[in-house]
Design an enzyme around this catalytic site. Structure first.
Site, PDB file in Angstrom:
ATOM      1  CB  THR A  43      -0.923   0.004   1.225  1.00  0.00           C
ATOM      2  OG1 THR A  43      -1.702  -1.196   1.226  1.00  0.00           O
ATOM      3  CG2 THR A  43      -1.846   1.197   1.203  1.00  0.00           C
ATOM      4  CB  THR A  44       3.675   2.333   2.188  1.00  0.00           C
ATOM      5  OG1 THR A  44       2.887   1.984   3.331  1.00  0.00           O
ATOM      6  CG2 THR A  44       4.414   3.615   2.479  1.00  0.00           C
ATOM      7  CE1 TYR A 106     -16.124  -0.119  -6.590  1.00  0.00           C
ATOM      8  CE2 TYR A 106     -16.418  -2.011  -8.044  1.00  0.00           C
ATOM      9  CZ  TYR A 106     -16.791  -0.741  -7.637  1.00  0.00           C
ATOM     10  OH  TYR A 106     -17.809  -0.088  -8.272  1.00  0.00           O
ATOM     11  CE1 TYR A 132      -2.290  -4.953   4.682  1.00  0.00           C
ATOM     12  CE2 TYR A 132      -1.693  -4.623   2.384  1.00  0.00           C
ATOM     13  CZ  TYR A 132      -1.966  -4.113   3.627  1.00  0.00           C
ATOM     14  OH  TYR A 132      -1.917  -2.747   3.830  1.00  0.00           O
ATOM     15  NE  ARG A 137      -4.423   1.930   3.162  1.00  0.00           N
ATOM     16  CZ  ARG A 137      -4.259   3.117   2.621  1.00  0.00           C
ATOM     17  NH1 ARG A 137      -4.852   3.392   1.467  1.00  0.00           N
ATOM     18  NH2 ARG A 137      -3.512   4.038   3.189  1.00  0.00           N
ATOM     19  CE  LYS A 162       0.689  -4.488   6.372  1.00  0.00           C
ATOM     20  NZ  LYS A 162       1.036  -3.600   5.241  1.00  0.00           N
ATOM     21  CB  ILE A 204       4.317  -5.452   6.992  1.00  0.00           C
ATOM     22  CG1 ILE A 204       4.838  -6.896   6.875  1.00  0.00           C
ATOM     23  CG2 ILE A 204       4.441  -4.729   5.652  1.00  0.00           C
ATOM     24  CD1 ILE A 204       4.147  -7.734   5.828  1.00  0.00           C
TER      25      ILE A 204
END
Length: 293
Positions: A43-44, A106, A132, A137, A162, A204
């Site tokens: 994501t980052t 989504y 993850y 999100r 994660k 993480i």
């Protein structure tokens, strides 16, 4: 299999293109400062706005520079199962050591859909898989019973999680259901210390992008059971954890890195806007407080 301080690497841009030279320097700095593994295209790393060629190139650069000195856990998830499989195959060819597979976003699949999605990928992947879960999100939430069932089906393949759900009770549930050898990693820097007490073994991390040595020292202390030192370092880092989300991530991270290095631009890709002045002030204060300004 994985533990300690694992940065979800920011991806530097120059003129809206991946800045490969800066990325290589950044990876070297992370390894030199004690990061125990690396996550490209998380994501980052702005994976959502990398095109597929860029995505695969970023993983390839990370694996090349790391050169097996630390594991590379490549972000390879998608809300489309076939696209995720493509990312997996490319990550394997690039030399990654493991795969980070985010919950499909989504689409909002059911738990049965998640079981089918991750099972399909596990059957076709050659590398260990880190699930993850970040429902804030993705909207989709990989529930503990689904995590446990996936590990039961693929004990040598789906090896880690994660968890950025914010629900620390899940650490206990998953430890009891999947066993102590299932690797649980925090996805929330501010919750990492509490997570260690419950059975997590690392994080993480967003903050490790900016303060890899402090984060590595914190995680080393927590792993060793030296909670007095870990608490002290956690309180040193806590304002920085908060500042990294003073604006839409990763704009605060990139701004902080641009303050540390003249070769790391603060540029993000739309729809992530440049960092606000208020967030800059928060990052400045946190960096100065942590002694890394």
């Amino acid at each position: 299999m994985f533990s300690g301080s694992i940065p979800a690497l920011a991806t530097p841009f120059a003129d809206n293109r991946v800045d490969e030279q800066a990325y290589r320097r950044f990876i070297e700095w992370q390894i030199e400062n004690g990061s125990s593994a690396l996550v490209p295209c998380g994501t980052t790393g702005e994976s959502a706005t990398l095109d597929n060629d860029e995505h695969h190139r970023v993983i390839s650069i990370c694996a090349e520079v790391a050169n097996k000195r630390v594991p590379v856990i490549a972000g390879a998830g998608s809300n489309d199962t076939q696209t995720a499989l493509w990312h997996i195959k490319e990550a394997q060819l690039a030399g990654a050591d493991a795969l980070l597979l985010v919950a499909p976003y989504y689409n909002r699949p059911s738990q049965q859909g998640l079981l089918a999605h991750f099972s399909y990928l596990a059957e076709r992947a050659d590398l260990p898989i880190v699930l993850y879960n970040v429902p804030g999100r993705t909207v989709t939430d990989i529930l503990p019973e689904t995590v446990i069932e996936l590990h039961r089906r693929f004990p040598g393949k789906i090896v880690a999680l994660k968890d950025a759900s914010g629900d620390l009770s899940r650490v206990v549930t998953q430890r009891m259901g999947a066993g102590p050898d299932f690797c649980q990693l925090s996805g929330d820097d501010p919750l990492a210390l509490a997570g260690y007490a419950l059975g997590q073994v690392g994080c993480i991390s967003v903050t490790a992008n900016v303060a890899p040595k402090l984060c590595a020292d914190f995680h080393a202390a927590a792993l060793a059971g030296d909670y007095a030192t870990a608490r002290e370092l956690n309180e040193w880092l806590y304002p920085l954890h908060r500042a990294m989300f003073a604006d839409a991530s990763p704009s605060p991270v990139k701004y902080a890195l641009s303050r540390l290095f003249d070769w790391f631009a603060p540029d993000t890709r739309l729809p992530i806007a440049p960092i606000s002045d208020e967030a800059k002030a928060a990052v400045d204060a946190a960096m100065e407080g942590a002694g890394i300004a």
